[in-house]
Scaffold this active site. Structure first.
Site, PDB file in Angstrom:
ATOM      1  N   ASN A   6      13.110  30.853  61.524  1.00 21.09           N
ATOM      2  CA  ASN A   6      12.860  31.394  62.859  1.00 21.09           C
ATOM      3  C   ASN A   6      14.211  31.761  63.467  1.00 21.09           C
ATOM      4  O   ASN A   6      14.974  30.883  63.858  1.00 21.09           O
ATOM      5  CB  ASN A   6      12.136  30.332  63.701  1.00 21.09           C
ATOM      6  N   TRP A   7      14.461  33.062  63.541  1.00 21.59           N
ATOM      7  CA  TRP A   7      15.772  33.508  64.037  1.00 21.59           C
ATOM      8  C   TRP A   7      15.869  33.441  65.556  1.00 21.59           C
ATOM      9  O   TRP A   7      16.950  33.666  66.117  1.00 21.59           O
ATOM     10  CB  TRP A   7      16.054  34.935  63.570  1.00 21.59           C
ATOM     11  N   LYS A   8      14.751  33.190  66.216  1.00 21.56           N
ATOM     12  CA  LYS A   8      14.738  33.147  67.699  1.00 21.56           C
ATOM     13  C   LYS A   8      15.381  34.436  68.246  1.00 21.56           C
ATOM     14  O   LYS A   8      15.207  35.497  67.651  1.00 21.56           O
ATOM     15  CB  LYS A   8      15.416  31.867  68.189  1.00 21.56           C
ATOM     16  N   HIS A  33       5.490  27.903  70.132  1.00 22.97           N
ATOM     17  CA  HIS A  33       6.796  27.244  69.975  1.00 22.97           C
ATOM     18  C   HIS A  33       7.159  26.565  71.291  1.00 22.97           C
ATOM     19  O   HIS A  33       6.877  27.089  72.369  1.00 22.97           O
ATOM     20  CB  HIS A  33       7.855  28.276  69.583  1.00 22.97           C
ATOM     21  N   GLU A  61       9.765  26.417  72.837  1.00 23.66           N
ATOM     22  CA  GLU A  61      10.583  27.251  73.737  1.00 23.66           C
ATOM     23  C   GLU A  61       9.713  28.227  74.517  1.00 23.66           C
ATOM     24  O   GLU A  61      10.057  28.614  75.631  1.00 23.66           O
ATOM     25  CB  GLU A  61      11.666  27.977  72.919  1.00 23.66           C
ATOM     26  N   GLU A  84       7.213  20.098  65.382  1.00 21.22           N
ATOM     27  CA  GLU A  84       8.611  20.229  65.798  1.00 21.22           C
ATOM     28  C   GLU A  84       8.854  19.360  67.034  1.00 21.22           C
ATOM     29  O   GLU A  84       8.578  19.795  68.162  1.00 21.22           O
ATOM     30  CB  GLU A  84       8.926  21.691  66.161  1.00 21.22           C
ATOM     31  N   GLY A 102      17.434  22.106  67.681  1.00 22.23           N
ATOM     32  CA  GLY A 102      18.754  22.602  68.075  1.00 22.23           C
ATOM     33  C   GLY A 102      19.714  21.510  68.518  1.00 22.23           C
ATOM     34  O   GLY A 102      20.759  21.802  69.088  1.00 22.23           O
ATOM     35  N   SER A 113      16.215  20.742  63.522  1.00 21.30           N
ATOM     36  CA  SER A 113      17.513  20.433  62.911  1.00 21.30           C
ATOM     37  C   SER A 113      17.453  20.249  61.392  1.00 21.30           C
ATOM     38  O   SER A 113      18.185  19.420  60.838  1.00 21.30           O
ATOM     39  CB  SER A 113      18.148  19.216  63.589  1.00 21.30           C
TER      40      SER A 113
HETATM   41  P1  13P Z   1      16.632  24.232  64.748  1.00 19.54           P
HETATM   42  O1  13P Z   1      16.442  24.246  63.252  1.00 19.54           O
HETATM   43  O2  13P Z   1      17.747  25.115  65.200  1.00 19.54           O
HETATM   44  O3  13P Z   1      16.664  22.851  65.291  1.00 19.54           O
HETATM   45  O4  13P Z   1      15.322  24.922  65.386  1.00 19.54           O
HETATM   46  C1  13P Z   1      14.076  24.490  64.970  1.00 19.54           C
HETATM   47  C2  13P Z   1      13.058  25.418  65.492  1.00 19.54           C
HETATM   48  O5  13P Z   1      12.818  25.469  66.689  1.00 19.54           O
HETATM   49  C3  13P Z   1      12.390  26.304  64.545  1.00 19.54           C
HETATM   50  O6  13P Z   1      11.294  26.932  65.117  1.00 19.54           O
END
Ligand code: 13P
Length: 238
Positions: free
Chosen positions: A8-10, A95, A97, A162, A168, A200
């Site tokens: 997931n590149w966000k 997600h 976020e 998650e 993150g 992470s």
């Molecule tokens: P990180 O791997 O950067 O912690 O992010 C996880 C995530 O939110 C994947 O959707």
């Protein structure tokens, strides 16, 4: 169950990133990973430019969100049918976020139903925050979040656990916590749905995480931006 490795590149990426799936294939050639499914979810602007490159690299494309309607006056939104036209096979939904921006379980379930109806696969994300984890109610919280986020679906989706406090932060859930949560999730969703862990995940911890019972893959954020790291994570799936 075939392992699924999702990046997931966000909100990261620019035109020069279009070549990344090809770089991944050079590091970990598709003939060596017939036992795995690899998905990259770039920002939606990069999807159309990445379609052919991903096909050639035997990598599938995912989106990070969608609307549950086909078209209309919904400024800034993208429908599942549009994503499908550009070769998208997976859609990350719910997600944390996006939930933090106000997305509800009800919206997640409407979107998930629509994605399945269009023969794409939703990756429905769930996970507790630190307060819930510390209160000892994480299993119960996640159970309820799953039930309302996949209401109306019995198959055709992927679930991603998650924990918000692990996203993150560089802090991964302990192997024991992951095992317990994934057993809990498996009891709710049955034997056929894939369950991913996210939070992470990196090249150092991936092997151990991917060996946990009922972990059928990983959803990787930051480490999926570096193709060497992402390939090492995929290789850790065995
Ligand atoms: P990180 O791997 O950067 O912690 O992010 C996880 C995530 O939110 C994947 O959707």
């Amino acid at each position: 169950m075939r392992k699924l490795i999702v990046g997931n590149w966000k909100m990261n990426g620019k035109p020069s990133c279009l070549a990344k799936p090809q770089n991944f294939d050079e590091i970990y050639p598709s003939q060596d990973r017939g036992h795995l499914d690899i998905v990259i979810c770039p920002p939606s602007l990069l999807i159309s430019g990445m379609e052919d490159i991903c096909t050639n690299a035997n990598i599938q494309i995912g989106a990070q969100n969608c609307h549950y309607l086909d078209k209309g006056a919904y400024t800034g939104e993208i429908s599942v049918t549009m994503l499908k036209d550009f070769g998208v096979k997976f859609v990350i939904l719910g997600h944390s976020e996006r939930r933090a921006m106000g997305e509800t379980d009800k919206e997640v379930s409407l979107k998930a139903i629509k994605v399945v109806k269009e023969n794409l696969t939703p990756i429905v994300c769930v996970g507790e925050n630190l307060e819930v984890r510390k209160s000892g109610h994480a299993l119960k919280f996640v159970s309820e979040q799953i039930k309302s986020s996949i209401a109306g679906l019995s198959k055709g989706y992927v679930l991603a656990y998650e924990p918000i406090w692990a996203i993150g932060t560089g802090v991964t859930a302990s192997i024991d916590d992951i095992r317990k949560m994934h057993i809990n999730i498996r009891e709710i969703i049955g034997p056929d749905v894939k369950v991913l862990y996210g939070g992470s995940v990196n090249k150092k911890n991936a092997t151990e995480i991917l060996q946990v019972e009922n972990v059928n893959g990983v959803l990787v954020g930051g480490a999926s931006l570096d193709m060497i790291d992402f390939a090492l994570i995929a290789k850790a799936a065995g």
